[in-house]
Design an enzyme around this catalytic site. Structure first.
Site, PDB file in Angstrom:
ATOM      1  N   HIS A 183      47.052  41.055  48.575  1.00  0.00           N
ATOM      2  CA  HIS A 183      47.235  42.328  47.880  1.00  0.00           C
ATOM      3  C   HIS A 183      46.004  42.588  47.025  1.00  0.00           C
ATOM      4  O   HIS A 183      45.295  41.653  46.623  1.00  0.00           O
ATOM      5  CB  HIS A 183      48.464  42.265  46.979  1.00  0.00           C
ATOM      6  CG  HIS A 183      49.759  42.245  47.717  1.00  0.00           C
ATOM      7  ND1 HIS A 183      50.925  42.687  47.143  1.00  0.00           N
ATOM      8  CD2 HIS A 183      50.088  41.828  48.970  1.00  0.00           C
ATOM      9  CE1 HIS A 183      51.918  42.553  48.003  1.00  0.00           C
ATOM     10  NE2 HIS A 183      51.435  42.027  49.124  1.00  0.00           N
ATOM     11  N   GLU A 214      45.675  43.401  43.910  1.00  0.00           N
ATOM     12  CA  GLU A 214      45.707  42.780  42.585  1.00  0.00           C
ATOM     13  C   GLU A 214      45.325  41.302  42.646  1.00  0.00           C
ATOM     14  O   GLU A 214      44.539  40.829  41.833  1.00  0.00           O
ATOM     15  CB  GLU A 214      47.108  42.901  41.959  1.00  0.00           C
ATOM     16  CG  GLU A 214      47.572  44.316  41.752  1.00  0.00           C
ATOM     17  CD  GLU A 214      48.384  44.890  42.902  1.00  0.00           C
ATOM     18  OE1 GLU A 214      49.221  45.758  42.646  1.00  0.00           O
ATOM     19  OE2 GLU A 214      48.175  44.464  44.075  1.00  0.00           O
ATOM     20  N   CYS A 253      53.690  44.701  42.812  1.00  0.00           N
ATOM     21  CA  CYS A 253      54.928  44.093  43.296  1.00  0.00           C
ATOM     22  C   CYS A 253      55.255  42.883  42.409  1.00  0.00           C
ATOM     23  O   CYS A 253      54.445  42.482  41.565  1.00  0.00           O
ATOM     24  CB  CYS A 253      54.759  43.662  44.756  1.00  0.00           C
ATOM     25  SG  CYS A 253      53.684  42.220  44.965  1.00  0.00           S
ATOM     26  N   CYS A 258      52.473  40.160  42.482  1.00  0.00           N
ATOM     27  CA  CYS A 258      51.263  40.547  41.761  1.00  0.00           C
ATOM     28  C   CYS A 258      51.512  40.631  40.263  1.00  0.00           C
ATOM     29  O   CYS A 258      50.663  40.238  39.461  1.00  0.00           O
ATOM     30  CB  CYS A 258      50.733  41.872  42.299  1.00  0.00           C
ATOM     31  SG  CYS A 258      50.134  41.730  44.000  1.00  0.00           S
TER      32      CYS A 258
END
Length: 127
Positions: free
Chosen positions: A30, A32, A60, A63
């Protein structure tokens, strides 16, 4: 994916990344997480005290947990993730893990940002 993250320290960008989960076939890629890893390397520290993250979509739970563990002091996001938001739905950043909390800032332009992201995915499904 149109999901990106930027980490700033002392008003300077120290890391930026985008979501490569599909491209790399890695669930943890992801934006992040990748930006946090780059910032860790740049600062030669796992602690990102006094850093601010700007991200396209609300982080999410995975993260959000990484943000807390990295001790990022603020997160600004453009669009709320009503399905799996680690902030609005699961409240991870508002906990007191690691004896600190992360300040959260939602965009005042969320409606406009949401339209852009929805259009991206709608156009992608047409292809």
């Amino acid at each position: 994916m149109p999901i990106g993250a930027v980490i700033v320290k002392d008003n300077k960008i120290i890391a930026s990344a985008y979501n490569t989960r599909e491209k790399d076939n890695l669930a943890t890629h992801h934006a992040e997480i990748r930006a946090i890893e780059k910032a860790n390397r740049k600062l030669k520290s796992w602690r990102l005290d006094d850093c601010v993250m700007y991200v396209t979509l609300e982080p999410c739970p995975m993260c959000a947990g990484a943000i807390v563990n990295a001790r990022i002091k603020e997160v600004h996001y453009a669009v709320k993730d009503e399905l799996s938001g680690g902030i609005s739905r699961f409240n991870i950043l508002n906990s007191t893990l690691n004896h600190t909390t992360t300040a959260v800032h939602e965009s005042q332009y969320e409606a406009e940002n949401k339209v852009l992201i929805q259009k991206f995915f709608k156009d992608k499904r047409k292809k």
